[in-house]
Design an enzyme around this catalytic site. Structure first.
Site, short mmCIF file in Angstrom:
data_model
loop_
_atom_site.label_atom_id
_atom_site.label_comp_id
_atom_site.label_asym_id
_atom_site.label_seq_id
_atom_site.Cartn_x
_atom_site.Cartn_y
_atom_site.Cartn_z
N TYR A 91 6.90 7.18 -5.47
CA TYR A 91 6.60 8.41 -6.20
C TYR A 91 6.55 8.21 -7.71
O TYR A 91 6.39 9.18 -8.46
CB TYR A 91 7.62 9.49 -5.84
CG TYR A 91 7.31 10.19 -4.54
CD1 TYR A 91 6.66 9.51 -3.51
CD2 TYR A 91 7.66 11.51 -4.32
CE1 TYR A 91 6.38 10.13 -2.32
CE2 TYR A 91 7.39 12.14 -3.12
CZ TYR A 91 6.75 11.44 -2.12
OH TYR A 91 6.47 12.06 -0.92
N LYS B 60 12.98 0.47 5.70
CA LYS B 60 11.87 -0.21 6.39
C LYS B 60 11.88 -1.68 5.99
O LYS B 60 10.86 -2.29 5.70
CB LYS B 60 10.54 0.46 6.05
CG LYS B 60 9.36 0.02 6.91
CD LYS B 60 9.51 0.37 8.37
CE LYS B 60 8.28 -0.09 9.17
NZ LYS B 60 8.45 0.12 10.64
N ASP C 229 11.56 12.31 1.57
CA ASP C 229 10.67 13.47 1.51
C ASP C 229 10.21 13.84 2.91
O ASP C 229 10.26 15.01 3.32
CB ASP C 229 9.47 13.13 0.62
CG ASP C 229 8.64 14.35 0.26
OD1 ASP C 229 9.06 15.48 0.57
OD2 ASP C 229 7.56 14.18 -0.33
#
Length: 339
Positions: free
Chosen positions: A125, A177, A235
């Site tokens: 982001y 991840k 998010d």
């Protein structure tokens, strides 16, 4: 009389002014704990000052260090950057905190009670994007880069574990991840692991790969307690969690920094129902409850939260999204009657 606390109030766009009116009326009934400095942002900011995030609004938050923010609309086009992103960066609001708890009866899931800590300043982001020539087309390929730092990974992880200790939570799940994003997500995982060791014997922890975590949250959400993760994953997962309890109408959020905090309803401005009196103020009201807790008014926060829960479960004055035929005012009145 208990001293009023100065705070910035941003009514926002669309349904924002309607739910703001309801929430401030309820807070006034509780003794008006906040002294509001009303400022504008979003489309209302453009109307007031020609820009979506006026300097007066920023100056107010720098002064009060505390804000309750309604839903905002970022204008499409014109190079306008997300207002929420600007606020997070301006005030270094590193932690996005989203509690999700079953309130409505007879929903899809019972026993949901989790809190998601999302790192707010880094990851993808940062929006570092651009074009690269490809097959003769100067804009034939796009790139988007992100970064994580050890310092921010440790800070958000510690915030999650400290919250768990302070609130009697049993477990923190580190979501990542790292199996694919070896460096970007791997470093976050390693730093969070190190922080977890400091809380050994007080708070358990586990690790979950984000895609598996999304599946598990839907299959057995009651297994999750506190989740800590990076910006993009947080998010997505926090909206998924809101869906488990009936939608964003019951999902408050907080953006916490070292020196300032902004509390919000995380739903949008819903222009399709703006002005019709149908908006559900509960998420915004519960955000105000989080704000009360943040400033040490814990008893008031608990009273407010319980009044919302009792009202939603009874169906008194419920808005259409909660299965009723009421409106913003009837729901607010029902909450006030319980206070």
């Amino acid at each position: 009389m208990t001293r009023q606390i100065e705070a910035t109030l941003i009514p926002g766009d669309g349904i924002g002014p309607e739910i703001t009116k309801a929430v401030t009326a309820i807070l006034d009934h509780m003794g008006a704990p906040f002294k509001w400095d009303v400022q504008q942002a979003g489309m209302a900011g453009i109307d007031a000052a020609g820009v979506p995030l006026p300097q007066a609004t920023l100056d107010s938050i720098h002064r009060t260090k505390l804000a309750l923010k309604g839903p905002l609309t970022t204008p499409v086009g014109g190079g306008f950057k997300s207002i929420n992103l600007q606020l997070r960066q301006e005030f270094e609001l590193y932690a996005n905190v989203r509690p999700t708890k079953t309130i409505k009866k007879n929903g899809r899931f019972d026993g949901v009670d989790m809190v998601i800590f999302r790192e707010n300043l880094e990851g993808y982001y940062i929006a570092d994007e651009g074009y690269i020539e490809h097959n003769g087309d100067p804009e034939g390929k796009v790139y988007s880069t992100g970064y994580n730092t050890k310092a921010e990974a440790r800070r958000i992880a510690r915030a999650a574990f400290e919250y768990a200790v302070a609130n009697g939570r049993k477990k923190v799940s580190i979501v990542h991840k790292a199996n694919i994003l070896k460096l970007l997500s791997g470093m976050f995982l390693e730093e969070a692991r190190d922080v977890a060791k400091e809380y050994e014997g007080r708070v358990d922890y586990d690790e979950r790969i984000v895609d598996a975590c999304a599946m598990q949250m839907v299959m057995y959400p009651e297994a999750f307690d506190v989740i800590v993760t990076t910006n993009l994953f947080g998010d997505i997962l926090s909206d998924l969690a809101a869906g488990l309890i009936g939608g964003l109408g019951l999902a408050p959020g907080a953006n916490i920094g070292e020196d300032a905090a902004i509390f919000e309803a995380v739903h949008g401005s819903a222009p399709d129902i703006a002005g019709k009196g149908l908006a559900n103020p509960c998420a915004f009201l519960m955000a105000a409850g989080m704000m009360l807790e943040h400033v040490g008014r814990v008893e008031d926060a608990n009273r407010l939260r319980q009044a919302v829960i009792d009202t939603v479960q009874s169906g008194d004055g419920a808005t259409p999204d909660l299965g009723g035929t009421g409106n913003t005012s009837t729901l607010a009145d029902a909450i006030i009657s319980r206070l």
